[in-house]
Design an enzyme around this catalytic site. Sequence first.
Site, PDB file in Angstrom:
ATOM      1  N   HIS A  71       5.407  22.359  12.523  1.00 35.00           N
ATOM      2  CA  HIS A  71       6.362  21.408  12.573  1.00 35.00           C
ATOM      3  C   HIS A  71       7.010  20.597  13.802  1.00 35.00           C
ATOM      4  CE1 HIS A  71       6.071  22.907   8.255  1.00 35.00           C
ATOM      5  NE2 HIS A  71       5.409  21.851   7.962  1.00 35.00           N
TER       6      HIS A  71
ATOM      7  N   LYS B 262       4.701  22.197  -6.663  1.00 33.93           N
ATOM      8  CA  LYS B 262       4.715  23.088  -5.337  1.00 33.93           C
ATOM      9  C   LYS B 262       5.443  24.282  -5.992  1.00 33.93           C
ATOM     10  CE  LYS B 262       2.085  20.669  -2.295  1.00 33.93           C
ATOM     11  NZ  LYS B 262       3.018  20.224  -0.738  1.00 33.93           N
TER      12      LYS B 262
ATOM     13  N   ARG C  30      -4.117  19.237  11.775  1.00 34.21           N
ATOM     14  CA  ARG C  30      -4.591  20.602  12.093  1.00 34.21           C
ATOM     15  C   ARG C  30      -6.240  20.451  12.183  1.00 34.21           C
ATOM     16  NH1 ARG C  30      -0.556  23.787   8.156  1.00 34.21           N
ATOM     17  NH2 ARG C  30      -1.528  22.594   6.870  1.00 34.21           N
TER      18      ARG C  30
ATOM     19  N   SER D 194       2.806  26.624   6.557  1.00 34.04           N
ATOM     20  CA  SER D 194       4.094  27.538   6.037  1.00 34.04           C
ATOM     21  C   SER D 194       3.258  28.166   4.744  1.00 34.04           C
ATOM     22  CB  SER D 194       5.196  26.193   5.040  1.00 34.04           C
ATOM     23  OG  SER D 194       5.275  25.375   5.444  1.00 34.04           O
TER      24      SER D 194
HETATM   25  O1  PNS Z   1       4.561  19.686   3.181  1.00 31.86           O
HETATM   26  P1  PNS Z   1       3.575  18.969   2.316  1.00 31.86           P
HETATM   27  O2  PNS Z   1       3.885  19.382   1.153  1.00 31.86           O
HETATM   28  O3  PNS Z   1       1.425  18.555   2.379  1.00 31.86           O
HETATM   29  O4  PNS Z   1       3.658  17.303   2.303  1.00 31.86           O
HETATM   30  C1  PNS Z   1       3.183  16.631   1.743  1.00 31.86           C
HETATM   31  C2  PNS Z   1       4.258  15.020   1.242  1.00 31.86           C
HETATM   32  C3  PNS Z   1       6.031  15.374   0.919  1.00 31.86           C
HETATM   33  C4  PNS Z   1       4.274  14.657   2.477  1.00 31.86           C
HETATM   34  C5  PNS Z   1       3.627  14.343  -0.259  1.00 31.86           C
HETATM   35  O5  PNS Z   1       3.862  15.093  -0.900  1.00 31.86           O
HETATM   36  C6  PNS Z   1       4.426  12.664  -0.631  1.00 31.86           C
HETATM   37  O6  PNS Z   1       4.423  12.543   0.600  1.00 31.86           O
HETATM   38  N1  PNS Z   1       5.510  12.612  -1.664  1.00 31.86           N
HETATM   39  C7  PNS Z   1       5.995  12.181  -1.774  1.00 31.86           C
HETATM   40  C8  PNS Z   1       5.443  11.489  -2.919  1.00 31.86           C
HETATM   41  C9  PNS Z   1       4.139  10.644  -3.328  1.00 31.86           C
HETATM   42  O7  PNS Z   1       5.220   9.178  -2.323  1.00 31.86           O
HETATM   43  N2  PNS Z   1       3.005  10.780  -3.043  1.00 31.86           N
HETATM   44  C10 PNS Z   1       2.153  10.006  -3.304  1.00 31.86           C
HETATM   45  C11 PNS Z   1       1.511   9.545  -2.316  1.00 31.86           C
HETATM   46  S1  PNS Z   1      -0.013   9.159  -1.604  1.00 31.86           S
END
Ligand code: PNS
Length: 165
Positions: free
Chosen positions: A17, A41, A90, A128
């Site tokens: 990150h 999660k 990745r 993570s």
């Molecule tokens: O590190 P992660 O868990 O892969 O991150 C995922 C994240 C937080 C970037 C994604 O879940 C997100 O954007 N969540 C916010 C809610 C949202 O906008 N959801 C619709 C995405 S299309």
Amino acid sequence: MKRALTPGTFDPITVGHLDVISRAAQLVDEVVVAVAVSAKKKPLFSLEERVALVEEATRDLPNVRVEPFDELLVDFARRMDAQAVVKGLRAITDFEYEFQMTALNYQLDKELETLFIMSTPQHMYLSSSIVREIASLGGDVSQFVSPCVEEALRRRYAELGKTGR
Ligand code: PNS
């Protein structure tokens, strides 16, 4: 002012990150690391802990700040006046999920660009969840995370061990 968001759950933040955040910080005036609540999660660290760890880990990056969020990413981006979302990519396994999120975010807000930075080869395998697994089994994660995160993982798994969870 060019501002980009680097969103994620950061449970916990890894050197992978940090690589993406610091490279994004070279391209824009300000990077906002957006730490998602991601309640579904069931994160190991609370939102406050994850924000504090990201703050500590990015302390030497002057144009990076950290904000928690609990809303649609596109809404948060608008509120932060950010023009772009920058994500790390990745191995090919990331692609489908990221492709879907990018397409949906584009449908929701056509003004918000999503940009990808390819992970450097030594971070391709890092996540993570892998870091949590290694730490939970007592392994050495010092090459994968900042010292503050290493210490937080050690303490958290010691606490969980004591309570038998
Ligand atoms: O590190 P992660 O868990 O892969 O991150 C995922 C994240 C937080 C970037 C994604 O879940 C997100 O954007 N969540 C916010 C809610 C949202 O906008 N959801 C619709 C995405 S299309």
